[in-house]
Design a protein around this motif. Structure first.
Motif, PDB file in Angstrom:
ATOM      1  N   ALA A 123      78.127-116.139   3.166  1.00 31.99           N
ATOM      2  CA  ALA A 123      78.072-114.686   3.335  1.00 31.99           C
ATOM      3  C   ALA A 123      79.173-114.208   4.273  1.00 31.99           C
ATOM      4  CB  ALA A 123      76.698-114.277   3.866  1.00 31.99           C
ATOM      5  N   ALA A 124      79.395-114.934   5.360  1.00 29.18           N
ATOM      6  CA  ALA A 124      80.422-114.542   6.323  1.00 29.18           C
ATOM      7  C   ALA A 124      81.818-114.639   5.718  1.00 29.18           C
ATOM      8  CB  ALA A 124      80.321-115.419   7.572  1.00 29.18           C
ATOM      9  N   GLU A 125      82.070-115.692   4.945  1.00 28.04           N
ATOM     10  CA  GLU A 125      83.382-115.864   4.342  1.00 28.04           C
ATOM     11  C   GLU A 125      83.628-114.812   3.257  1.00 28.04           C
ATOM     12  OE1 GLU A 125      87.128-117.951   3.893  1.00 28.04           O
ATOM     13  OE2 GLU A 125      85.683-117.417   5.441  1.00 28.04           O
ATOM     14  N   LEU A 126      82.616-114.502   2.478  1.00 22.82           N
ATOM     15  CA  LEU A 126      82.756-113.453   1.470  1.00 22.82           C
ATOM     16  C   LEU A 126      83.076-112.115   2.124  1.00 22.82           C
ATOM     17  CD1 LEU A 126      79.784-114.369  -0.895  1.00 22.82           C
ATOM     18  CD2 LEU A 126      82.201-114.425  -1.510  1.00 22.82           C
ATOM     19  N   ALA A 127      82.414-111.823   3.236  1.00 25.25           N
ATOM     20  CA  ALA A 127      82.667-110.569   3.950  1.00 25.25           C
ATOM     21  C   ALA A 127      84.082-110.544   4.519  1.00 25.25           C
ATOM     22  CB  ALA A 127      81.639-110.383   5.065  1.00 25.25           C
ATOM     23  N   ARG A 128      84.532-111.672   5.068  1.00 26.97           N
ATOM     24  CA  ARG A 128      85.873-111.737   5.646  1.00 26.97           C
ATOM     25  C   ARG A 128      86.946-111.520   4.579  1.00 26.97           C
ATOM     26  NH1 ARG A 128      90.168-115.265   6.767  1.00 26.97           N
ATOM     27  NH2 ARG A 128      89.344-116.847   5.345  1.00 26.97           N
ATOM     28  N   LEU A 129      86.805-112.213   3.449  1.00 28.08           N
ATOM     29  CA  LEU A 129      87.798-112.095   2.385  1.00 28.08           C
ATOM     30  C   LEU A 129      87.777-110.710   1.745  1.00 28.08           C
ATOM     31  CD1 LEU A 129      87.482-115.598   0.682  1.00 28.08           C
ATOM     32  CD2 LEU A 129      89.198-114.817   2.314  1.00 28.08           C
ATOM     33  N   THR A 130      86.593-110.119   1.646  1.00 29.50           N
ATOM     34  CA  THR A 130      86.494-108.772   1.090  1.00 29.50           C
ATOM     35  C   THR A 130      87.230-107.771   1.966  1.00 29.50           C
ATOM     36  OG1 THR A 130      84.360-109.255   0.037  1.00 29.50           O
ATOM     37  CG2 THR A 130      84.898-106.940   0.413  1.00 29.50           C
ATOM     38  N   GLU A 131      87.105-107.922   3.286  1.00 29.21           N
ATOM     39  CA  GLU A 131      87.802-107.030   4.207  1.00 29.21           C
ATOM     40  C   GLU A 131      89.313-107.216   4.117  1.00 29.21           C
ATOM     41  OE1 GLU A 131      88.524-104.132   7.110  1.00 29.21           O
ATOM     42  OE2 GLU A 131      86.817-104.539   5.788  1.00 29.21           O
ATOM     43  N   LEU A 132      89.765-108.458   4.000  1.00 23.50           N
ATOM     44  CA  LEU A 132      91.196-108.712   3.845  1.00 23.50           C
ATOM     45  C   LEU A 132      91.713-108.098   2.547  1.00 23.50           C
ATOM     46  CD1 LEU A 132      91.555-112.440   5.018  1.00 23.50           C
ATOM     47  CD2 LEU A 132      92.334-110.382   6.217  1.00 23.50           C
ATOM     48  N   ALA A 133      90.916-108.206   1.484  1.00 18.95           N
ATOM     49  CA  ALA A 133      91.315-107.612   0.206  1.00 18.95           C
ATOM     50  C   ALA A 133      91.373-106.098   0.314  1.00 18.95           C
ATOM     51  CB  ALA A 133      90.336-108.031  -0.891  1.00 18.95           C
ATOM     52  N   ARG A 134      90.418-105.511   1.009  1.00 18.58           N
ATOM     53  CA  ARG A 134      90.364-104.051   1.138  1.00 18.58           C
ATOM     54  C   ARG A 134      91.568-103.512   1.893  1.00 18.58           C
ATOM     55  NH1 ARG A 134      89.145-100.233   4.627  1.00 18.58           N
ATOM     56  NH2 ARG A 134      88.809-101.742   6.295  1.00 18.58           N
TER      57      ARG A 134
END
Length: 457
Positions: free
Chosen positions: A348-359
């Motif tokens: 969950a933490a990694e998905l959130a981190r990568l989503t923020e980088l993508a955004r």
């Protein structure tokens, strides 16, 4: 790569790696007449995989910008012309040697999993730029004379360069700026005293995070004809996605199977996990990723790829989980490395981190490649089902629709439950429908009864 004529140096678009052959100018960081220093960021370009900042490998006065914003350039085409000032710019052979050493450091960083992106071809220790005017200029009709530099200023600059940190990656500089980190205060952990991204991240973890800047839109500008027809250039990420999807449809004989699922139990498990981990959010995508990892262990055929040249199915051990993310720059697929080694909370933490980088448009190309299986939560768009296209060269992709209240039969009685649809597209070359159906049924059973996962622990 550079060419030189007397006091003018032409810096050409460098090889950006990852098999990229061109890039589009997004924004110039300098203008004609500006003074630049070695390793100063002069332009932001957009490739098929990410937006990156490009530094210039020598110092001097900007004489010409060879392309306007929005112009695509191929690797090796002229980018910027700089008039040399003392000290003289490095010879092409020196620049090439620096580039080779930097590329070697990049490979070492990439193998170590630092997530850095190598763009720089300079010494990596130039002082901060004096001016950064954000305006675009195509060319300069005249060559302005460089401003005189006092002897004391020159000595101070040389001293600053001698003690400045060695930074190869523009993303490291960007991360430092975003978090307010003084690079000179860091202890480098990279080879040859190079500051790596993990050095910045560790420093940022010791202080309050700075707010992320709002991402600039990099969508292609449409053009309208008199007859009302609108033409939108197919460039950057949109072009890369189009090419990849077309290749998937051309090469992969795909088939799709789907099932409606009672997700009430999964939502209850989500709430229980978040209650057990106060302050940590566990999304449905993280739970679905955990279930898929377990499913791929049971059905490894779907965690594979096809080597068409050798006519072999290559079955993979590690699970690198990609997930579709919609951004202002278009659809991208960040990859969670070694998802099979992460707990549900870590996923969950990694998905959130990568989503923020993508955004924010900060995803390096290394985090957009190498996936072995992809998840697609198209339910966020308010739709129930889809036939997702496989992310070439993977063998399967699982999609999830919206979760809605529907009538459902439980123990012979009609009741209202939280229902979603799961769809699996798979490469029919790697397995038949029985294997694909078995995987999908296992995932569905885990969604309905999350305790089923305990059998694989």
């Amino acid at each position: 790569m550079t060419t030189a004529t007397l006091n003018e140096q032409v810096f050409r678009l460098p090889d950006l790696g990852e098999g990229l052959t061109d890039a589009e100018i997004v924004e110039w960081k300098v203008a004609v007449g500006d003074t630049v220093t070695i390793d100063q960021i002069v332009v932001e370009v957009e490739t098929a995989k990410a937006a990156v900042e490009v530094p210039v490998p020598f110092a001097g006065t900007v004489l010409r910008l060879h392309a306007e914003a929005g112009t695509p350039l191929g690797v090796g085409e002229p980018l910027i012309t700089v008039g040399a000032t003392a000290p003289a710019a490095p010879e092409p052979a020196v620049v090439d040697a620096i580039a080779g050493a930097a590329a070697e450091r990049y490979r070492e960083e990439e193998q170590a999993g630092s997530g850095n992106v190598l763009i720089g071809y300079g010494t990596g220790h130039g002082p901060a730029p004096r001016r950064r005017r954000r305006r675009t200029a195509a060319a300069a009709p005249e060559t302005p004379a460089p401003a005189p530099v006092a002897e004391a200023e020159t000595e101070g600059q040389e001293e600053a360069e001698a003690h400045a940190p060695r930074v190869i990656s523009p993303l490291v500089r960007r991360a430092a700026r975003e978090h307010g980190i003084d690079l000179a205060a860091l202890t480098p952990s990279g080879p040859a005293g190079v500051v790596l991204r993990r050095d910045v991240e560790q420093a940022a973890a010791r202080q309050a995070p700075a707010p992320a800047p709002a991402p600039a839109s990099t969508r292609p500008t449409p053009t309208a004809a008199a007859d009302g027809i609108v033409r939108i250039p197919l460039r950057g990420v949109r072009k890369a996605v189009a090419d990849k999807l077309a290749r998937s449809r051309t090469e992969i004989p795909d088939a799709t199977t789907w099932v409606d699922v009672d997700a009430t139990g999964l939502l209850e498990a989500k709430r229980a996990l978040e209650a057990a981990q106060p302050g940590r959010r566990v999304g449905l995508l993280a739970l679905l990723a955990r279930i898929c990892v377990a499913g791929l262990r049971r059905y490894p055929e779907l965690n594979s790829t096809v080597d068409t040249e050798r006519r072999e199915i290559v079955r993979l051990d590690a699970v690198h989980m990609g997930f579709a993310a919609q951004t202002d720059r278009g659809l991208v697929v960040p990859v969670v490395r070694d998802a099979h080694r992460l707990t549900t909370v870590q996923l969950a933490a990694e998905l959130a981190r990568l989503t923020e980088l993508a955004r924010t448009g900060s995803l390096p190309p290394a985090l957009l490649t190498g996936g072995t299986f992809t998840l697609n939560n198209y339910g966020v768009f308010g739709v129930d089902g889809s036939t997702p296209i496989i992310n070439h060269p993977e063998a399967a992709i699982l999609g999830m629709g919206r979760v809605v209240d529907k009538p459902w039969v439980v123990d012979g009685a009609l009741t209202v439950r939280k229902v979603t649809q799961l769809s699996l597209s798979f490469d029919h070359r790697v397995c038949d429908g029985g294997t694909a159906g078995g995987f999908l049924r296992f995932v569905a059973d885990c969604v309905e009864r999350p305790a089923t996962l305990l059998t694989d622990i």
